[in-house]
Design an enzyme around this catalytic site. Structure first.
Site, mmCIF file in Angstrom:
data_model
loop_
_atom_site.group_PDB
_atom_site.id
_atom_site.type_symbol
_atom_site.label_atom_id
_atom_site.label_comp_id
_atom_site.label_asym_id
_atom_site.label_seq_id
_atom_site.Cartn_x
_atom_site.Cartn_y
_atom_site.Cartn_z
ATOM 1 C CE LYS A 268 -8.900 -1.709 4.258
ATOM 2 N NZ LYS A 268 -8.874 -2.955 3.505
ATOM 3 C CD1 TRP B 137 -2.301 -2.204 1.517
ATOM 4 C CD2 TRP B 137 -3.034 -1.018 -0.230
ATOM 5 N NE1 TRP B 137 -3.328 -2.900 0.916
ATOM 6 C CE2 TRP B 137 -3.790 -2.196 -0.148
ATOM 7 C CE3 TRP B 137 -3.316 -0.119 -1.255
ATOM 8 C CZ2 TRP B 137 -4.816 -2.504 -1.051
ATOM 9 C CZ3 TRP B 137 -4.331 -0.420 -2.155
ATOM 10 C CH2 TRP B 137 -5.066 -1.597 -2.044
ATOM 11 C CG ASP C 60 -3.215 4.136 3.967
ATOM 12 O OD1 ASP C 60 -4.235 3.931 4.656
ATOM 13 O OD2 ASP C 60 -2.993 3.555 2.882
HETATM 14 N N1 PMP Z 1 -4.547 1.625 1.983
HETATM 15 C C1 PMP Z 1 -4.643 0.503 2.709
HETATM 16 C C2 PMP Z 1 -3.756 0.332 3.890
HETATM 17 C C3 PMP Z 1 -5.577 -0.466 2.350
HETATM 18 O O1 PMP Z 1 -5.670 -1.608 3.062
HETATM 19 C C4 PMP Z 1 -6.407 -0.272 1.240
HETATM 20 C C5 PMP Z 1 -7.453 -1.278 0.811
HETATM 21 N N2 PMP Z 1 -7.300 -2.561 1.198
HETATM 22 C C6 PMP Z 1 -6.257 0.902 0.507
HETATM 23 C C7 PMP Z 1 -5.327 1.838 0.916
HETATM 24 C C8 PMP Z 1 -7.089 1.168 -0.707
HETATM 25 O O2 PMP Z 1 -8.390 1.434 -0.336
HETATM 26 P P1 PMP Z 1 -9.577 1.581 -1.399
HETATM 27 O O3 PMP Z 1 -9.719 0.295 -2.106
HETATM 28 O O4 PMP Z 1 -10.730 1.934 -0.526
HETATM 29 O O5 PMP Z 1 -9.209 2.694 -2.317
#
Ligand code: PMP
Length: 372
Positions: free
Chosen positions: A208, A109, A184
């Site tokens: 989550k 991520w 994040d």
């Molecule tokens: N950052 C993290 C730490 C995530 O776990 C996720 C999704 N699993 C995201 C960003 C991306 O999120 P989204 O699919 O809602 O854009």
């Protein structure tokens, strides 16, 4: 009298993820008529007094749960974590003319965030690499190579795919860096307190620990508002969103309502300190079971292991399908690992009861006895 409810299976999805059952029941009971208003929440104007009440309570409860200081705004936005990967640099990169931002790369991520930011900023890597397997631990703060004159520094405090969690956020000021830290925290928000003295901005997708997909929470320090690039979409300009109480455009009203019910549930259960205690208890139980058997393998060093997302691998990958089928039979759902890394992953969010982890551990032991 209500018929006895068959227990629901345990759902280990990384997100969208299991929600507290009392919240789902409450939402079901209020689906057609919220508090005698004659309307379901989905049918209400976002500017009407009923929904305003729901949104204000949600924000108030969240601020209380995470002890968010008064110089931070809480924004209810859309676009998810991936949206924020663009929205953050669009708003913050040009705080300083060089638009220089540094990333700490600890897994999938943070790498994704880094790639997106390159469209808007002069990007540097303070630690980690952008290819190959994820590291087995998060870097010690002293190892970060931070440039001068940064607009911000980005970390992902819990890597959902790779299973690394920062036990403590880096203290940039102590490292002689005057830039704000962007965090994040999508996949572990509300599972532990947040040290606001070290944070400039934090964001999290809701799907989550908080509620349905479609809602993104942003916590932003006041002094970071008002720096958006000229071409930043108006609906994504933090200052505009803040000035309009997250109602510049129509917010994801139903997701905010469910999030509000989850915040009330967390408060009833004992708040974030209790969520943290449970997260430690659940994850310790699972890691202990994985460490005890030769047939399983984990990849993260003990000091950086996530309490929310536990990736693990069968040493003999040809058993993966049999493992997953046996799990499903026992009501243990969505244990398949992310496609980019394979193997298994058990996500242990706030709504996962300890009994769910107990059932998983029993299954891990049975499977190991049969195949070890
Ligand atoms: N950052 C993290 C730490 C995530 O776990 C996720 C999704 N699993 C995201 C960003 C991306 O999120 P989204 O699919 O809602 O854009």
């Amino acid at each position: 009298m209500m018929a006895a409810q068959h227990p629901r299976p345990y759902n280990f999805s990384a997100g969208p993820a299991t929600l507290p059952e009392p919240v789902l029941r409450e939402a079901a009971a209020e689906m057609l008529d919220w508090h005698g208003s004659g309307m379901g929440v989905m049918e209400m104007s976002h500017r009407g007094k009923e929904f305003m009440q729901i949104a204000e309570a949600a924000e108030r409860d969240l601020r209380e749960l995470l002890a968010v200081p008064s110089n931070f705004r809480i924004l209810f936005m859309q676009g998810g974590g991936l949206g924020e990967n663009a929205i953050v640099p669009l708003n913050l990169a040009q705080r300083r003319p060089d638009a220089r931002v540094d990333f700490v790369l600890t897994g999938s991520w943070s790498r994704k965030s880094c790639v997106e930011a390159r469209k808007y900023a002069d990007v540097g890597i303070a630690a980690g690499t952008d290819r190959g397997p994820a590291p087995s631990s998060v870097p010690a703060a002293g190892m970060l190579k931070l440039r001068d004159g940064l607009s911000y520094v980005h970390i992902c405090s819990n890597e959902t795919i790779d299973g690394l969690e920062w036990a403590e956020l880096p203290d940039l000021a102590a490292l002689g860096c005057d830039a704000p830290l962007v965090v994040d925290c999508s996949s572990h928000i509300l599972s532990r307190p947040m040290d606001w003295s070290r944070i400039g901005l934090a964001f999290a997708g809701a799907q989550k620990n908080i509620g349905p997909a479609g809602l993104t929470l942003v916590f932003v320090r006041d002094d970071l508002l008002g720096h958006a690039m000229a071409h930043c979409p108006t609906a994504f300009d933090y200052r505009v969103v803040a000035e309009n109480g997250s109602m510049y455009n129509t917010p994801p009203t139903y997701a905010i309502y469910i999030a509000g019910l989850v915040f009330q549930w967390v408060k009833r259960e004992g708040g974030v300190a209790e969520m943290q205690r449970r997260a430690v208890e659940r994850s310790t139980m699972l890691y202990t079971a994985l460490d005890a058997s030769e047939i399983y393998r984990t990849t993260v060093d003990s000091g950086s292991r996530s309490r929310m997302n536990v990736p693990f691998f069968l040493r003999d990958g040809s058993l993966d399908d049999a493992f997953l089928a046996g799990a499903r039979e026992r009501g243990l759902l969505q244990l398949k690992g992310h496609k980019s890394v394979g193997g298994m992953r058990a996500s242990l969010y706030n709504a996962m009861p300890l009994d769910g982890v107990r059932s998983l551990v029993t299954y891990l032991q049975e499977f190991a006895a049969r195949h070890g």
